[in-house]
Design an enzyme around this catalytic site. Structure first.
Site, PDB file in Angstrom:
ATOM      1  N   ILE A 145       0.856  -1.182   0.000  1.00  0.00           N
ATOM      2  CA  ILE A 145       0.000   0.000   0.000  1.00  0.00           C
ATOM      3  C   ILE A 145       0.891   1.231   0.000  1.00  0.00           C
ATOM      4  O   ILE A 145       1.744   1.395   0.876  1.00  0.00           O
ATOM      5  CB  ILE A 145      -0.937   0.014   1.211  1.00  0.00           C
ATOM      6  CG1 ILE A 145      -1.946  -1.141   1.112  1.00  0.00           C
ATOM      7  CG2 ILE A 145      -1.673   1.353   1.294  1.00  0.00           C
ATOM      8  CD1 ILE A 145      -2.931  -1.211   2.267  1.00  0.00           C
ATOM      9  N   ASP A 147       1.106   4.848   0.786  1.00  0.00           N
ATOM     10  CA  ASP A 147       0.424   5.840   1.608  1.00  0.00           C
ATOM     11  C   ASP A 147       1.091   7.185   1.357  1.00  0.00           C
ATOM     12  O   ASP A 147       2.085   7.538   1.995  1.00  0.00           O
ATOM     13  CB  ASP A 147       0.524   5.428   3.079  1.00  0.00           C
ATOM     14  CG  ASP A 147      -0.195   6.378   4.017  1.00  0.00           C
ATOM     15  OD1 ASP A 147      -0.976   7.217   3.531  1.00  0.00           O
ATOM     16  OD2 ASP A 147       0.030   6.275   5.242  1.00  0.00           O
ATOM     17  N   PHE A 173       4.107  -1.710   3.187  1.00  0.00           N
ATOM     18  CA  PHE A 173       3.572  -0.360   3.318  1.00  0.00           C
ATOM     19  C   PHE A 173       4.670   0.652   3.040  1.00  0.00           C
ATOM     20  O   PHE A 173       5.699   0.663   3.707  1.00  0.00           O
ATOM     21  CB  PHE A 173       3.017  -0.140   4.730  1.00  0.00           C
ATOM     22  CG  PHE A 173       1.946  -1.120   5.088  1.00  0.00           C
ATOM     23  CD1 PHE A 173       0.614  -0.822   4.865  1.00  0.00           C
ATOM     24  CD2 PHE A 173       2.274  -2.366   5.616  1.00  0.00           C
ATOM     25  CE1 PHE A 173      -0.380  -1.751   5.169  1.00  0.00           C
ATOM     26  CE2 PHE A 173       1.295  -3.305   5.922  1.00  0.00           C
ATOM     27  CZ  PHE A 173      -0.035  -2.997   5.696  1.00  0.00           C
ATOM     28  N   LYS A 174       4.449   1.489   2.040  1.00  0.00           N
ATOM     29  CA  LYS A 174       5.367   2.579   1.726  1.00  0.00           C
ATOM     30  C   LYS A 174       4.768   3.858   2.308  1.00  0.00           C
ATOM     31  O   LYS A 174       3.758   4.367   1.809  1.00  0.00           O
ATOM     32  CB  LYS A 174       5.557   2.688   0.215  1.00  0.00           C
ATOM     33  CG  LYS A 174       6.506   3.802  -0.224  1.00  0.00           C
ATOM     34  CD  LYS A 174       6.520   3.898  -1.748  1.00  0.00           C
ATOM     35  CE  LYS A 174       7.392   5.041  -2.239  1.00  0.00           C
ATOM     36  NZ  LYS A 174       7.283   5.226  -3.702  1.00  0.00           N
ATOM     37  N   ILE A 175       5.382   4.358   3.370  1.00  0.00           N
ATOM     38  CA  ILE A 175       4.830   5.483   4.111  1.00  0.00           C
ATOM     39  C   ILE A 175       5.531   6.765   3.674  1.00  0.00           C
ATOM     40  O   ILE A 175       6.738   6.922   3.863  1.00  0.00           O
ATOM     41  CB  ILE A 175       4.984   5.271   5.625  1.00  0.00           C
ATOM     42  CG1 ILE A 175       4.353   3.926   6.049  1.00  0.00           C
ATOM     43  CG2 ILE A 175       4.369   6.433   6.388  1.00  0.00           C
ATOM     44  CD1 ILE A 175       2.866   3.804   5.752  1.00  0.00           C
TER      45      ILE A 175
END
Length: 312
Positions: A145, A147, A173-175
């Site tokens: 995901i 983000d 998750f790529k924040i």
């Protein structure tokens, strides 16, 4: 500063830069140049690569060109490194089909932003959940995901953790939001073993605090994976002071990409290094201003990255 420990050994970790899409000066796909770009990125130390992301100018590509690039790049990589394919689309069915096709072509993972369109069209948290569940049901490889503020869709750490626990393939998750390190810590705390890959993004501008927060991967621009590796590898080896020193060394160039050069940074450096023949974007995206290019090259030359030498 001690780092937080992710809850499990991830299938994928390290430095996975975004591959820029190479165009001719007239705006056509340049497949020979594209393959040279990929070869350079692998030679420069990329643990893996990501294609068709926003930094790939995916918004300028037709569906047919996406297919051409996916096939050409995955065939050319030929298993040398894992490849993440970005399959973002507003429609659940279309995104699921794209993701299934990416898996069939050999993708290791897909990266997907939440559904949005333009500046105003968003969906509820319930529909975001259903969207990712629908994509997950179509594939057998992990979903990352993304983000990022560009989607205009707030994704709380609690909601991300819930999706990781309840949707089979949601595990990376790529924040890229504000206060990324704090969000990574909270995501790891809430998600536990379901958070296989908490990753840094946004050109590594927050890489060091994100590593301290427990990030196990970095998705950056494509021009200097050798520089990013010097930070990530030192940190992974427990040599935090060396990682800090390397971060301080490379930060002026990281900052220049993040705040000045933007999407065209990697192509401008690859052109300078003889890797590609044109760094042109597709109209109407503006070309890089001459003063920005000069500042970028000045920052890069102080570091002697492989990108300036590989094609010479």
């Amino acid at each position: 500063m001690p780092s937080m420990t992710p809850p499990q050994i991830p299938r994928y970790r390290g430095v996975f830069p975004v591959v820029p899409t190479i165009f001719t000066a007239q705006g056509a796909l340049d497949l020979p140049g594209q393959k040279r770009c990929v070869d350079f990125m692998i030679d420069a130390g990329s643990t893996g690569i990501c294609i068709l992301a926003n930094f790939s100018e995916q918004f300028s590509l037709s569906d047919a060109e996406r297919e051409v690039l996916t096939t050409a790049i995955l065939d050319h990589v030929a298993g040398r490194v894992p490849v993440i394919v970005t399959t973002t689309h507003y429609g659940t069915q279309v995104c699921a089909q794209r993701s299934r096709r990416a898996q069939e072509a050999g993708a290791a993972m897909v990266m997907v932003m939440p559904p949005y369109h333009g500046a105003t069209i968003r969906v509820s948290e319930e529909k975001v959940f259903e969207f990712y569940a629908g994509v997950s049901d179509a594939i057998d490889i992990p979903i990352m995901i993304q983000d990022a503020p560009v989607s205009g869709t707030p994704l709380s750490a609690a909601f991300l953790a819930r999706m990781a626990k309840e949707i089979t393939q949601v595990s990376y998750f790529k924040i890229e939001t504000a206060n990324a390190a704090s969000k990574l810590r909270e995501l790891i705390r809430l998600g536990g073993a379901a958070i296989e890959g908490p990753w840094d993004g946004e050109e590594a501008i927050t890489l060091l605090p994100d590593l301290d927060a427990g990030a196990t991967g970095a998705m950056t621009g494509g021009a200097y994976p050798d520089g990013i590796r010097s930070i990530v590898d030192a940190y992974a080896a427990g040599q935090r002071e060396e990682a800090v020193a390397q971060y301080q060394r490379w930060l002026p160039l990281i900052n220049y990409e993040n705040r000045q050069g933007g999407i065209l940074t990697a192509k401008a450096l690859m052109l300078e290094g003889g890797i590609i023949a044109s760094d042109a974007p597709r109209h109407p995206f503006p070309t890089m201003q001459a003063d920005v290019r000069a500042g970028l090259l000045e920052a890069a030359r102080r570091l002697d990255p492989m990108v300036l030498r590989w094609g010479r």
